[in-house]
Design an enzyme around this catalytic site. Structure first.
Site, short mmCIF file in Angstrom:
data_model
loop_
_atom_site.label_atom_id
_atom_site.label_comp_id
_atom_site.label_asym_id
_atom_site.label_seq_id
_atom_site.Cartn_x
_atom_site.Cartn_y
_atom_site.Cartn_z
N CYS A 166 62.59 109.06 103.43
CA CYS A 166 64.05 109.16 103.54
C CYS A 166 64.61 109.12 102.12
CB CYS A 166 64.58 107.99 104.36
SG CYS A 166 66.39 108.01 104.48
N ASP A 168 67.10 107.56 101.09
CA ASP A 168 67.67 106.24 100.81
C ASP A 168 67.02 105.67 99.54
OD1 ASP A 168 67.99 103.35 100.95
OD2 ASP A 168 68.69 103.66 102.99
N HIS A 234 61.94 104.38 107.81
CA HIS A 234 62.11 102.99 107.36
C HIS A 234 62.95 102.15 108.31
CE1 HIS A 234 66.26 103.49 105.57
NE2 HIS A 234 65.89 104.74 105.69
N CYS A 245 67.67 102.75 108.85
CA CYS A 245 67.99 104.08 108.33
C CYS A 245 69.35 104.54 108.86
CB CYS A 245 66.91 105.07 108.78
SG CYS A 245 67.16 106.69 108.04
ZN LIG Z 1 66.97 106.44 105.86
#
Ligand SMILES: [Zn+2]
Length: 505
Positions: A166, A168, A234, A245
């Site tokens: 991801c 992030d 995650h 997430c």
């Molecule tokens: Zn995420």
């Protein structure tokens, strides 16, 4: 920050305390979010932990973070003395000593005239720090020096490992820290929610197979190895409903299922597009962003992955922590085998290595972050927009918005701006955005297109967030990089002091 000597002494003290009894590593959860990983409460290092590597990675992380974190206190010190005699040399001395560079002279002249512009100076210092950190990385930083990895991967039956985490910022360290893999040997492309682009992946697969066929790189096309596509989703074990997430509503089951669906779609795409048994291998990994524990869903040879069956590194850690290194390695491999029904021997070998590598990271978080990160939420320092950012290998340093155009990443950018409104704007500080496009220098016209992309994205950003930009609360740095040449970044311009940035380098 503790010095090495202090840390060693405190480790020795802590090591004398009795660790808790180990637990078995087997876990069969009904759902992926149904089991909270056990807390690792010991402070002695695991027998398979690479202590020296941990020290080196920590030193690097501290160096980078402290450079960014020194900016605000340093500028506040400068602001406090702006009315004093001899301001200019005093200010430059303070900045040079704390940040390692000088401020543009015209800003100090403005400050003396009563116009100290914290927003401008903050953005300028952020960009300067970013550029120094990036240059340092590309000038030969080898975070994980593992020259055997490529041949190990081929021995396991894979010629390429392609990882989509991801986007992030809490997963930005997944390659170099969480999995301890050499970043040059692994393809990383992040997407919001790890929802990687299937067409782009098919393109990469085709390119990879073509290179094997034409040039025998990294091995010849007639060797029976496959392309391994990995998704990293995650979750947050401390606050699963809020800090998981965002792209999947903080729902771990959804994040895992979506990752799995995307993997199968990619596999299907390769199989349908190319005949003659063309296929890929799959791997699904879940990351607890609070502790860096991983759970690996091992795929069977036919690509089947059972979301309810995974091996959790924290269980393995606890079961093996009081063994010697050889025993620990053998139990670890046995546990991987327990969770790898139908998997190839090569897959078992690779997953064993990933779990082993992750044990070092669990000790890293235990030792240097008191078992669980203090910043379980967002604490990024800048937004990275565009394509590239190989140098970002640290957790929570950058919020990524990968894109060719602002339109295709509008949702990601809006989330980023919202996060930074909380982190920076509410404290009167601007949102620093590094717009960056990497290009392949040997492709005619590629550099020009990268430059045009940068400018187009910068204009679109300023238009979309015009109020912030007008108030000096959104600043951009435009940079490109010839990734084929492995060079450092080339700064094109900055919204802060265009002339100073261009003149300084
Ligand atoms: Zn995420």
């Amino acid at each position: 920050m503790l010095s090495n000597r202090h840390r060693t002494a405190s480790n020795a003290r802590r090591a004398r305390t009795r660790p808790p009894a180990p637990r078995r590593a087997t876990v069969h959860a009904d759902t992926v979010s149904g089991v909270r990983p056990p807390a690792i409460t010991t402070t002695q290092l695991h027998p398979l932990t690479d202590r020296e590597q941990n020290q080196r990675l920590y030193a690097y992380e501290q160096r980078v973070r402290s450079a960014f974190d020194a900016i605000v206190p340093t500028l506040k010190r400068v602001e406090a003395i702006q009315q004093k005699d001899g301001f200019e040399p005093m200010a430059q001395a303070i900045v040079q000593q704390s940040l390692g560079f000088e401020l543009p002279n015209e800003t100090l002249a403005e400050a003396m005239a009563g116009g100290f512009d914290m927003r401008k100076l903050f953005a300028w210092a952020m960009f300067e720090t970013y550029q120094r950190f990036s240059d340092d990385f590309f000038s030969g930083n080898n975070l994980i020096d593992d020259q055997t990895f490529q041949s190990f991967l081929i021995d396991c039956g894979f010629h390429t490992m392609d990882v989509s985490p991801c986007a992030d910022g809490r997963l930005a360290h997944v390659i170099s820290y969480v999995l301890r893999l050499p970043y040059r040997e692994v393809r990383r492309k992040s997407y919001a929610g790890a929802m990687f682009d299937i067409e782009n992946s098919v393109e990469k697969w085709t390119e990879t197979e073509f290179l094997r066929f034409r040039e025998g790189r990294p091995n010849h096309a007639d060797e029976a190895t496959r392309y391994l596509k990995t998704v990293v989703y995650h979750f947050s074990s401390s606050d699963p409903d809020h800090q998981g997430c965002a792209a999947h509503g903080s729902d771990t089951n959804k994040a895992a299922q979506a990752g799995l669906d995307r993997l199968h779609a990619f596999q299907q795409a390769v199989e349908n597009t190319f005949c003659c048994g063309a296929s890929i291998d799959l791997l699904l990994i879940g990351l607890d962003t609070d502790t860096d524990t991983i759970r690996v869903h091992v795929s069977a040879e036919d690509g089947t992955i059972d979301l309810r069956n995974y091996i959790d590194s924290s269980y393995v850690y606890l079961e093996t922590m009081n063994m010697n290194a050889a025993q620990a390695a053998s139990v670890l491999e046995a546990r991987v085998r327990d969770h790898s029904e139908g998997a190839t021997e090569g897959m078992i070998k690779l997953v064993s290595r990933l779990i082993t590598n992750n044990l070092s990271q669990l000790d890293y978080v235990n030792e240097f972050n008191n078992r669980r990160y203090a910043d379980i939420g967002h604490a990024e320092r800048f937004i990275g927009a565009g394509i590239g950012f190989e140098e970002i290998q640290l957790r929570n340093l950058t919020y990524f918005a990968y894109m060719n155009t602002v339109e295709e990443a509008t949702a990601d950018l809006d989330v980023g701006v919202k996060i930074f409104t909380g982190l920076n704007v509410t404290h009167g500080l601007p949102i620093p955005v590094v717009i960056r496009f990497d290009y392949h220098g040997h492709v005619p016209g590629a550099r020009d297109r990268a430059e045009a992309n940068c400018k187009r994205v910068a204009d679109a950003l300023r238009a979309r967030y015009s109020e912030l930009a007008q108030d000096g609360l959104l600043h951009t740095l435009l940079a490109i990089r010839d990734c084929a040449a492995g060079e450092t970044i080339e700064v094109l311009e900055s919204s802060v002091f265009a002339k100073s940035i261009a003149g300084a380098h």
